[in-house]
Design an enzyme around this catalytic site. Structure first.
Site, PDB file in Angstrom:
ATOM      1  N   HIS A   2      30.191  54.750  46.594  1.00  0.00           N
ATOM      2  CA  HIS A   2      28.877  55.018  47.216  1.00  0.00           C
ATOM      3  C   HIS A   2      28.529  53.907  48.189  1.00  0.00           C
ATOM      4  O   HIS A   2      27.528  53.220  48.042  1.00  0.00           O
ATOM      5  CB  HIS A   2      27.795  55.139  46.139  1.00  0.00           C
ATOM      6  CG  HIS A   2      27.994  56.319  45.258  1.00  0.00           C
ATOM      7  ND1 HIS A   2      27.859  57.607  45.706  1.00  0.00           N
ATOM      8  CD2 HIS A   2      28.351  56.410  43.966  1.00  0.00           C
ATOM      9  CE1 HIS A   2      28.115  58.440  44.722  1.00  0.00           C
ATOM     10  NE2 HIS A   2      28.428  57.745  43.655  1.00  0.00           N
ATOM     11  N   CYS A  57      38.820  55.074  36.248  1.00  0.00           N
ATOM     12  CA  CYS A  57      38.621  53.757  35.629  1.00  0.00           C
ATOM     13  C   CYS A  57      38.991  53.838  34.138  1.00  0.00           C
ATOM     14  O   CYS A  57      38.611  54.793  33.456  1.00  0.00           O
ATOM     15  CB  CYS A  57      37.156  53.349  35.782  1.00  0.00           C
ATOM     16  SG  CYS A  57      36.788  51.837  34.890  1.00  0.00           S
ATOM     17  N   GLU A 102      30.883  61.518  36.937  1.00  0.00           N
ATOM     18  CA  GLU A 102      31.538  60.962  35.740  1.00  0.00           C
ATOM     19  C   GLU A 102      31.256  61.849  34.520  1.00  0.00           C
ATOM     20  O   GLU A 102      32.160  62.131  33.724  1.00  0.00           O
ATOM     21  CB  GLU A 102      31.036  59.533  35.486  1.00  0.00           C
ATOM     22  CG  GLU A 102      31.722  58.907  34.282  1.00  0.00           C
ATOM     23  CD  GLU A 102      31.090  57.585  33.854  1.00  0.00           C
ATOM     24  OE1 GLU A 102      30.875  56.715  34.711  1.00  0.00           O
ATOM     25  OE2 GLU A 102      30.826  57.435  32.652  1.00  0.00           O
ATOM     26  N   CYS A 142      30.136  50.483  29.824  1.00  0.00           N
ATOM     27  CA  CYS A 142      30.947  49.439  30.452  1.00  0.00           C
ATOM     28  C   CYS A 142      30.059  48.224  30.719  1.00  0.00           C
ATOM     29  O   CYS A 142      28.902  48.360  31.093  1.00  0.00           O
ATOM     30  CB  CYS A 142      31.519  50.027  31.735  1.00  0.00           C
ATOM     31  SG  CYS A 142      31.785  48.841  33.002  1.00  0.00           S
ATOM     32  N   ASN A 162      23.583  52.419  40.948  1.00  0.00           N
ATOM     33  CA  ASN A 162      23.549  51.100  40.290  1.00  0.00           C
ATOM     34  C   ASN A 162      22.805  50.081  41.154  1.00  0.00           C
ATOM     35  O   ASN A 162      22.128  49.204  40.636  1.00  0.00           O
ATOM     36  CB  ASN A 162      24.956  50.647  39.874  1.00  0.00           C
ATOM     37  CG  ASN A 162      25.812  50.206  41.034  1.00  0.00           C
ATOM     38  OD1 ASN A 162      25.644  49.118  41.538  1.00  0.00           O
ATOM     39  ND2 ASN A 162      26.738  51.053  41.462  1.00  0.00           N
TER      40      ASN A 162
HETATM   41  S1  SF4 Z   1      31.056  50.582  36.396  1.00  0.00           S
HETATM   42 FE1  SF4 Z   1      32.501  50.161  34.734  1.00  0.00          FE
HETATM   43  S2  SF4 Z   1      33.209  52.203  34.115  1.00  0.00           S
HETATM   44 FE2  SF4 Z   1      32.310  52.437  36.135  1.00  0.00          FE
HETATM   45  S3  SF4 Z   1      34.010  52.182  37.521  1.00  0.00           S
HETATM   46 FE3  SF4 Z   1      33.072  50.170  37.287  1.00  0.00          FE
HETATM   47  S4  SF4 Z   1      34.262  49.160  35.678  1.00  0.00           S
HETATM   48 FE4  SF4 Z   1      34.669  51.361  35.550  1.00  0.00          FE
END
Ligand code: SF4
Length: 291
Positions: free
Chosen positions: A39, A94, A124, A190, A222
């Site tokens: 993103h 991931c 996800e 995570c 995020n």
């Molecule tokens: S936030 Fe964590 S789970 Fe998501 S891609 Fe990054 S390392 Fe992997």
């Protein structure tokens, strides 16, 4: 003075996938992903200039193409369809997301009713749901309020989207424990997200900042969470996506002597450096000490 947040920029999973795309583009004129691999429009543009092609769904991918599965992962049926078409698939899901997918698959095979805590529209969660043995025997809940609406099942498994907050998982588990004879709770959260959130709190609390420049794509969930935390800490925040936006907001820096820099998990290092240099030059002009 500029002070960087302790954890900023690409998380492990995103870096791994983006590095794999860059490597693959050295050997292939085109590499496809389903949906944006990250993103961050600046990083996507950079990769597109090297030959990245972004499809909206698997049917858009031409025969003989090379496809890289992004860090968010994909449902099993999508990967199966690609493989059946003879498409060269490199799975860069991931490993933390993979663990959640594997839990969803194995627990549903063991007869558990699977409850996924997360955003049902997020790729996800769609990918994890796509690993559940029987989707009729599973549902997605956004929070503890929705956990209250889950029906009683003899065996229930609660699995989390990797970016959820631990308190939310605990609250959902506390409600589901009364809705099942046997509850399995998988903490598939995570640490990268929590680390970045903790790092911005520490950045503000441990330094007497005049403001924080937050670097990240405007569609990055995020980065948006980091903005909320910074605002809750009461610090002046400038959220920029690229160097142009930083230059357009030069007035924001007036009178600011100590400036923090934070960045979301999808912000590339080269962009952080570029913006850091712009801020440093701006502060230099103001005659302020550069850190
Ligand atoms: S936030 Fe964590 S789970 Fe998501 S891609 Fe990054 S390392 Fe992997």
């Amino acid at each position: 003075m500029i002070i960087m947040a302790e954890h900023a920029g690409f998380c492990f999973g995103v870096k791994r996938a983006v590095d794999a795309i860059s490597e693959s583009l050295k050997d292939n004129p085109e590499v496809w992903t389903i949906g944006l691999p990250i993103h961050n429009p600046q990083e996507v543009s950079r990769l597109e200039s090297l030959g990245l092609r972004v499809a909206q769904n698997d049917s858009e991918i031409p025969e003989g193409a090379k496809v890289l599965i992004r860090a968010h992962g994909e449902p099993l049926d999508v990967i199966d369809r690609l493989i059946k078409r003879g498409i060269d698939v490199e799975d860069m899901t991931c490993p933390f997301v993979k663990k959640a997918q594997e839990k969803a698959s194995s627990l549903s095979q063991e007869g558990y009713y699977v409850v996924l805590l997360g955003d049902k529209n997020h790729p996800e969660i769609k990918g994890i749901m796509g690993h559940v043995d029987n989707p009729e025997n599973a549902e997605v809940i956004a929070d503890e309020k929705e956990a209250s609406g889950v029906q009683f099942h003899a065996k229930t498994a609660l699995i989390s989207q990797t970016t959820q907050r631990e308190e939310r998982l605990e609250k959902a588990a506390a409600i589901l424990v009364g809705k099942s004879s046997e509850l399995r709770v998988c903490n598939t959260i995570c640490k990268a997200t929590a680390q970045r959130q903790e790092a911005v709190r520490n950045l503000v609390r441990q330094n007497n900042l005049d403001g924080v420049v937050l670097i990240g794509g405007k569609s990055s969930a995020n980065t948006s969470k980091l903005r909320d935390i910074l605002q809750a800490e009461g610090v002046d925040v400038l959220w920029v996506e690229d160097e142009n936006e930083t230059l357009e907001n030069q007035h924001w820096f007036n009178g600011k002597i100590i400036v923090g820099i934070a960045a979301g998990a999808s912000t590339p290092e080269w962009l952080i450096h570029k913006i850091k240099n712009i801020i440093a030059a701006k502060q230099d002009l103001q005659g302020v000490l550069i850190h």
